[in-house]
Every structure is written in structure tokens, then in C-alpha cells.
Design a protein around this motif. Sequence first.
Motif, PDB file in Angstrom:
ATOM      1  N   TYR A   7      50.407  43.395  37.501  1.00  0.00           N
ATOM      2  CA  TYR A   7      49.440  42.433  38.040  1.00  0.00           C
ATOM      3  C   TYR A   7      48.088  43.076  38.351  1.00  0.00           C
ATOM      4  O   TYR A   7      47.047  42.504  38.064  1.00  0.00           O
TER       5      TYR A   7
ATOM      6  N   ASP B 214      42.024  39.571  41.854  1.00  0.00           N
ATOM      7  CA  ASP B 214      43.015  40.259  42.663  1.00  0.00           C
ATOM      8  C   ASP B 214      44.402  40.094  42.029  1.00  0.00           C
ATOM      9  O   ASP B 214      44.656  39.113  41.326  1.00  0.00           O
ATOM     10  N   ARG B 215      45.303  41.027  42.315  1.00  0.00           N
ATOM     11  CA  ARG B 215      46.659  40.949  41.765  1.00  0.00           C
ATOM     12  C   ARG B 215      47.396  39.692  42.226  1.00  0.00           C
ATOM     13  O   ARG B 215      48.236  39.158  41.502  1.00  0.00           O
ATOM     14  N   THR B 216      47.066  39.189  43.422  1.00  0.00           N
ATOM     15  CA  THR B 216      47.730  37.975  43.901  1.00  0.00           C
ATOM     16  C   THR B 216      47.287  36.759  43.092  1.00  0.00           C
ATOM     17  O   THR B 216      48.057  35.817  42.917  1.00  0.00           O
ATOM     18  N   THR B 217      46.071  36.797  42.585  1.00  0.00           N
ATOM     19  CA  THR B 217      45.583  35.723  41.709  1.00  0.00           C
ATOM     20  C   THR B 217      46.379  35.735  40.409  1.00  0.00           C
ATOM     21  O   THR B 217      46.742  34.675  39.879  1.00  0.00           O
TER      22      THR B 217
ATOM     23  N   SER C 154      49.444  36.879  40.043  1.00  0.00           N
ATOM     24  CA  SER C 154      50.780  36.404  40.392  1.00  0.00           C
ATOM     25  C   SER C 154      50.815  34.879  40.434  1.00  0.00           C
ATOM     26  O   SER C 154      51.733  34.249  39.889  1.00  0.00           O
ATOM     27  N   HIS C 155      49.816  34.287  41.058  1.00  0.00           N
ATOM     28  CA  HIS C 155      49.719  32.826  41.117  1.00  0.00           C
ATOM     29  C   HIS C 155      49.586  32.245  39.711  1.00  0.00           C
ATOM     30  O   HIS C 155      50.239  31.248  39.378  1.00  0.00           O
TER      31      HIS C 155
END
Length: 116
Positions: free
Chosen positions: A60, A70-73, A75-76
Motif C-alpha cells: 500500500y 497515503d497508504r490508507t487511501t 487500502s480504501h
Amino acid sequence: MLRFDPARADSRGWRLLELVATARHLRAQDLLGPDRGRAEVALARQLAMYLMHTHYCRIYSAVGRFFGRDRTTVSHACAVIEDLREEPAFDQLVGEIEERLSSEAALEREAAHVAA
């Protein structure tokens, strides 16, 4: 015009971006814009992130660096695309892009084998 970013010095990433943009009738550079953009641009970006993660096995954080996110983006984005793959037409589109990526990778391997 996009500025050079070392995180984007990835020919496979650019090819993936071109394939997704073409399939979604967009320009590749639209997917790398600093803001979310129109809904169809955001969805195409999510698809490209998903494919970079699943097809190229990138983590990610590496995908996020390429897209300036961002890595959370990432993931989403992957979760959104997984859900959308329940729709047969969307799943077919993703499958066609995956096939194209696989075919191109096979041709690259064959060319490398012949050159060696």
C-alpha cells in the motif's frame, strides 16, 4: 503538466495508468491530480491503485507514493474495487485490464529470454 517525481519513475506503473485511463475514457495525468477530482476520475484512480496492489503485488505505501496518496487511501481504494467487482460488468472490465497486463508481462519475459 506533471512535475517529475522520483516515486513515479516506474514504467510499469505508467503503463497501468495508461490502460486504466484509456478503459475509463480519461487522460492518465487526470488520475495523478492532487485533489479527488470528478467521481469518474476518483473511481479510475481507485481501480489503478487496486491493480497496482493486486497485479503487481505492490504494498500500500508504495502504491500510495506513486499516486501521491497515503497508504490508507490505497487500502480504501482496494476495498471499494473489491466491492464493485460483485457487479458483472465492472468485474469484466477489471478482468480485461488484468488480461492485458498479463499478456504484456508475458511478452516482456519472452523478449528478455530471446535477448539473453
